[in-house]
Design an enzyme around this catalytic site. Sequence first.
Site, PDB file in Angstrom:
ATOM      1  CB  CYS A 102      -0.924  -0.025   1.219  1.00 40.64           C
ATOM      2  SG  CYS A 102      -1.887   1.477   1.461  1.00 40.64           S
ATOM      3  CB  CYS A 141       0.274   1.709   4.245  1.00 39.69           C
ATOM      4  SG  CYS A 141      -1.431   1.129   4.109  1.00 39.69           S
TER       5      CYS A 141
END
Length: 225
Positions: A115, A118
């Site tokens: 991600c 993230c």
Amino acid sequence: MADALLLPRRFFAPSSAASGASSSASSSPPCRWVLSSPGSPRRARLAAAHPQPRPRRLTRHKTYAAEPESGEQPKWWEKNAGPNMIDIHSTVEFLDALRDAGDRLVIVEFYGTWCGSCRALFPRLCRTALENPDILFLKVNFDENKPMCKRLNVKVLPFFHFYRGADGLLVAFSCSLAKIQKLKDAIAMHNTARCSIGPPVGVGDVELLDSASPQEKPAEASPRS
């Protein structure tokens, strides 16, 4: 005799007998080799005309010991800000951490190694953990804990849960780097001093240890902006 040098006869002056020979005999005489003593003048002149090459001096090169290769650097999601940031690898670890936290505020971040949002948010999250040592931060890898994440209704990454003591789950929301203020506001609201009003309830009525796994779908990464 070991030091004697063989020289062609033409290097020596012809003898008186040879001088009287006919010119036809001296036109192309055969080349014969004779011994020359080590101290003869002719040998010295030959040595001067054809000097022996000096032996090449070997150049010394410094050698350096190879430095040991350093260990691999940890991946970005393997780094932790301090003792108040813990990696969660199983449902049991997650439930135990919530129980042991008591009335302490617990912030759970659900993330994915793939991600991008993230990864962009993680340095700010580490800074927030350093600024709030009284808060416990739990990092949950979505791919390692898919059944648990599905039961907790985690569908977008990064995703946050706030837990505290007997109140259980306080709030749940997605947050990217562009919306970091949302995380700060939630901390300011829920990290207030108070007395314990009961034992921690953790995730409440959500059954995380059920053997039946929910239908798994890949989580989506929230936009960075």
